[in-house]
Design an enzyme around this catalytic site. Structure first.
Site, PDB file in Angstrom:
ATOM      1  CB  ILE A  86      -0.944   0.030   1.238  1.00  0.00           C
ATOM      2  CG1 ILE A  86      -1.689  -1.316   1.400  1.00  0.00           C
ATOM      3  CG2 ILE A  86      -1.906   1.208   1.131  1.00  0.00           C
ATOM      4  CD1 ILE A  86      -2.611  -1.681   0.256  1.00  0.00           C
ATOM      5  CE  LYS A  87       4.506   5.170  -4.741  1.00  0.00           C
ATOM      6  NZ  LYS A  87       4.650   5.314  -6.192  1.00  0.00           N
ATOM      7  CB  ILE A  88       0.541   5.551   2.710  1.00  0.00           C
ATOM      8  CG1 ILE A  88      -0.344   4.295   2.721  1.00  0.00           C
ATOM      9  CG2 ILE A  88       0.022   6.614   3.674  1.00  0.00           C
ATOM     10  CD1 ILE A  88      -0.415   3.581   4.058  1.00  0.00           C
TER      11      ILE A  88
END
Ligand code: G3P
Length: 218
Positions: A86-88
């Site tokens: 998950i890119k945050i």
């Protein structure tokens, strides 16, 4: 050092895979838009296609900027495949989302890192990867590679496990310099990767070998 490809283009991913050097894929909303992928369903399906192509980590970015929205999105994204990361973004609610994921063993990539302080807080929140944007720092005449060097030194001193994923790589020299500076991963389009193997003396040398072989075997 791991090599990721920074694209949502399936042909480029396949080409990099065929080189046998591909460890993963990163995407972002701009790269998805570039491929004409829009709408929640299509975006999820496209991520699934990428995850079918590669067994390594595939970063999928959340669009929400509030914690609740990010959690809602990431809970859907993480179900696509076991290799989804998950890119945050590096914002306050992003740090909360990083901590949420770390507590649940969900892999994360904290993106839009432009300072050692941001890298420090992301590591403290348990990010799996952080993405310093080398090219965009160079664009404003600062030193992107030096940022990677500073983060690598800080993580070594503090013994953080968070991996430095050097992003916004614009040329082959960025890859080499990021490797020297201590990046654990580089992500970039296919062209700078292919650029690594180019040297005029290799071409001249090969032409001479082949000419000599032809002469001797005429
Ligand atoms: O992974 C981040 C990257 O896609 C940004 O690259 O060239 O738009 O700065 P660039």
């Amino acid at each position: 050092m791991k090599f990721f490809i920074d694209t949502a283009n399936l042909d480029q991913i396949q080409e990099a895979k065929e080189l046998g050097i591909l460890d993963g894929v990163t995407t972002n909303p701009s790269l998805m838009a570039k491929e004409g992928i829009s709408g929640q369903d299509n975006i999820l399906k496209h991520y699934a296609k990428i995850c079918e192509l590669v067994s390594g980590d595939v970063s999928a970015e959340v669009i929400s900027t509030d914690f609740e929205g990010m959690v809602k999105e990431l809970e859907v994204l993480k179900e696509i495949a076991p290799n989804i990361v998950i890119k945050i973004p590096m914002i306050l609610d992003g740090v909360k989302a990083l901590s949420y994921c770390a507590e649940r063993d969900i892999k994360t990539n904290c993106t839009l890192i432009f300072s050692p302080g941001q890298a420090l807080i992301a590591a403290k929140a348990g990010a799996t990867y952080i993405s310093p944007f080398i090219g965009r720092i160079d664009d404003i005449t600062w030193d992107g590679v030096d940022l990677v060097r500073q983060i690598a030194e800080m993580y070594a001193v503090q013994m953080f496990d968070t991996e430095i994923l050097a992003a916004s790589i614009r040329n082959s020299n960025h890859i080499v310099q990021a490797a020297i500076a201590g990046a654990d991963v580089v992500t970039c389009p296919l062209a700078p990767i292919v650029g690594l193997l180019k040297h005029p003396l290799t071409d001249i040398g090969l032409a001479k070998f082949l000419a000599d072989h032809k002469k001797a075997n005429a």
